[in-house]
Design an enzyme around this catalytic site. Structure first.
Site, PDB file in Angstrom:
ATOM      1  N   GLU A 119       0.825  -1.208   0.000  1.00  0.00           N
ATOM      2  CA  GLU A 119       0.000   0.000   0.000  1.00  0.00           C
ATOM      3  C   GLU A 119       0.867   1.270   0.000  1.00  0.00           C
ATOM      4  O   GLU A 119       0.666   2.180   0.813  1.00  0.00           O
ATOM      5  CB  GLU A 119      -0.960  -0.010   1.194  1.00  0.00           C
ATOM      6  CG  GLU A 119      -1.891  -1.217   1.197  1.00  0.00           C
ATOM      7  CD  GLU A 119      -2.898  -1.203   2.343  1.00  0.00           C
ATOM      8  OE1 GLU A 119      -2.616  -0.541   3.365  1.00  0.00           O
ATOM      9  OE2 GLU A 119      -3.954  -1.835   2.211  1.00  0.00           O
ATOM     10  N   GLU A 265      -5.885  -8.439   0.216  1.00  0.00           N
ATOM     11  CA  GLU A 265      -6.332  -8.468   1.608  1.00  0.00           C
ATOM     12  C   GLU A 265      -7.828  -8.187   1.647  1.00  0.00           C
ATOM     13  O   GLU A 265      -8.310  -7.237   1.027  1.00  0.00           O
ATOM     14  CB  GLU A 265      -5.609  -7.409   2.459  1.00  0.00           C
ATOM     15  CG  GLU A 265      -4.108  -7.572   2.552  1.00  0.00           C
ATOM     16  CD  GLU A 265      -3.444  -6.462   3.372  1.00  0.00           C
ATOM     17  OE1 GLU A 265      -4.176  -5.740   4.091  1.00  0.00           O
ATOM     18  OE2 GLU A 265      -2.217  -6.318   3.286  1.00  0.00           O
TER      19      GLU A 265
END
EC number: 3.2.1.39
Length: 481
Positions: A119, A265
């Protein structure tokens, strides 16, 4: 014939017990914990539950050693703090040699992906990795190609879902576009992934849509009956589908509408917020997994989706800057025991996973508030101290220990510190406010845990954890070295 029939029936029973995992389902194995299970114990737990894909956040040597010969498909990772180093092609080649090529042999580790960063375009990073991510990605994939591994191992970048959005004037999936401030970098990344037949990886968290947003429709975070949102004739009844298809539209806008997508995720926490509990986690997974099991997909991608659940185990040393729930994403507790029923086959059965076996625990000792303590003026400061050094997120609003009285709060904080410190007697003093007991002091749904014996292989050792929190404590206290 009767013997053959018995054999067939027995085989069916065994297969039924083991279960068949949802196609393409994997889990994230994070290790930010003060006390880690031995990696070999975790690998066996994965195998016991027929989980055959695992996503890591590094390429720790001990973890990789435990995965060797397991047959599990593995996504190794390069942390964000190494992205700058990977902008050097020589360093990228060296990383591939040490962490991928090294394990590429019969009986080695079945590495299928390299996650470059995690991220890295989060807005909270203030652009720190925006200009490092693509060069690092390109160098790693090119190094894999040069090593002859490019066809079997692909580099990708796990991205948060905040890299794309729909305009406020038209907040529907079909209007999805990449963020204006990173459209150049995202186009570079997507073009490169396309040229190398690699997928884009996205992390989607319906829970975060609810967190701190009382206006968000609760049912829309799940899969069982929300009022649909219409987008040009397509009804969206949950935020997962809407979010995923917003990415599909964003990819289409830059010429890659058919690019493979991995959900890196997705999950639901069980502590640290009024919506974070085992019941909500069960509801979420009991909606998600049957959909994945039938390869239902989303309206714009009505087929198989490769998904990694987040996460495998609770991690008590993670930062709680995103929220108190951050340490409680595991489908297993910190000790490898299941939290709630979850059917990874997607058949919707109410059954528990197989927990970690032969886990060694510390003795049955707890640290509790001393009822004979006289000077209570120091109680608040000592509770703060204990919680700085341990995990007190269960005491927060909406959490499992939120209903304790003042003495109960003190006992919980003192015990968590005591367990983190491996039940050292000196860790249960707190200026005379605490005492050790062998009686379980858990109250109702509030569990006062006994910590496990830390794995000697733990790379995030208790001593390193103590150093970090000690620095934090000094800073919070305004003290100087």
């Amino acid at each position: 014939m009767s013997n053959l029939l018995a054999l067939v029936v027995g085989f069916v029973i065994v297969i039924g017990h083991l279960g068949i995992l949802v196609n393409g389902l994997g889990v994230n194995w994070g290790t930010m914990a003060t006390h880690k299970l031995p990696p070999k114990t975790v690998v066996q737990m994965l195998k016991d539950n027929n989980i055959n894909k695992v996503k890591l956040f590094d390429a720790d040597e001990t973890t990789m050693g435990a995965l060797a010969g397991s047959g599990l498909e593995v996504m190794v990772a390069i942390p964000n703090d190494q992205l700058k180093v990977m902008t050097s092609y020589d360093r990228a080649k060296d990383w591939v040699r040490k962490n991928v090529t090294r394990y590429n042999f019969d009986g080695g580790v079945n590495i299928t992906f390299v996650a470059v960063g995690n991220e890295p375009f989060l807005k909270s990073y203030n652009g720190s990795f925006i200009n490092l991510t693509f060069p690092a990605l390109a160098n790693i994939q090119n190094a894999l190609n040069e090593a002859g591994l490019g066809n079997s191992v692909k580099a990708t970048v796990p991205l948060n879902a905040d890299v794309y959005d729909s305009p406020a004037s038209n907040p529907v999936p079909s209007a999805g576009r990449f963020r204006p401030d990173i459209i150049g970098q995202m186009t570079q990344i997507v073009d490169f992934l396309g040229k190398n037949n690699a997928p884009i990886t996205i992390n989607i968290y319906p829970f975060l849509s609810l967190y701190g947003n009382d206006d968000f429709p609760l049912n829309y975070a799940f899969f069982d009956g929300a009022e649909p949102i219409n987008d040009n004739g397509i009804d969206y009844t949950n935020v997962f589908d809407a979010n995923f298809d917003t990415l599909v539209s964003s990819l289409k806008a830059v010429g890659h509408g058919d690019m493979p997508i991995i959900v890196g995720e997705v999950g639901w926490p069980t502590e640290g917020d009024k919506h974070a509990n085992a019941g909500s986690a069960y509801r979420f997974y009991n909606g998600l997994l049957p959909r994945l099991g039938t390869n239902k997909g989303t309206p714009l991608r009505p087929t198989y989706i490769e998904v990694y659940l987040f996460g495998l185990l609770d991690e008590d040393a993670k930062s709680i800057a995103p929220g108190p729930f951050e340490r409680h994403w595991g489908i297993f507790k910190f000790d490898g025991q299941p939290k709630f029923p979850i059917d990874l086959s997607g058949q919707g059965q109410s059954k528990f996973l197989i927990g970690a076996q032969n886990v060694p625990y510390l003795p049955n000792k707890w640290c509790t508030f001393n009822p004979e303590a006289k000077d209570l003026t120091k109680l608040a400061a000592n509770i703060d101290y204990a919680c700085t050094f341990s995990d007190c997120t269960a005491l927060g609003y909406g959490s499992s220990c939120n209903t304790l009285d003042a003495n109960g709060n003190a006992s919980y904080a003192f015990n968590m510190f005591f367990q983190v410190k491996n039940q050292d007697e000196s860790a249960c003093y707190f200026q005379g406010l605490a005492t050790i007991t062998t009686q379980n002091i858990s109250q109702g749904q509030c569990n006062f845990p006994i910590q496990i014996v830390a794995s000697s292989a733990s790379s995030f050792s208790c001593s390193s954890y103590s150093l970090v929190v000690l620095i934090v404590w000094f800073l919070l206290s305004g003290m100087m070295f």
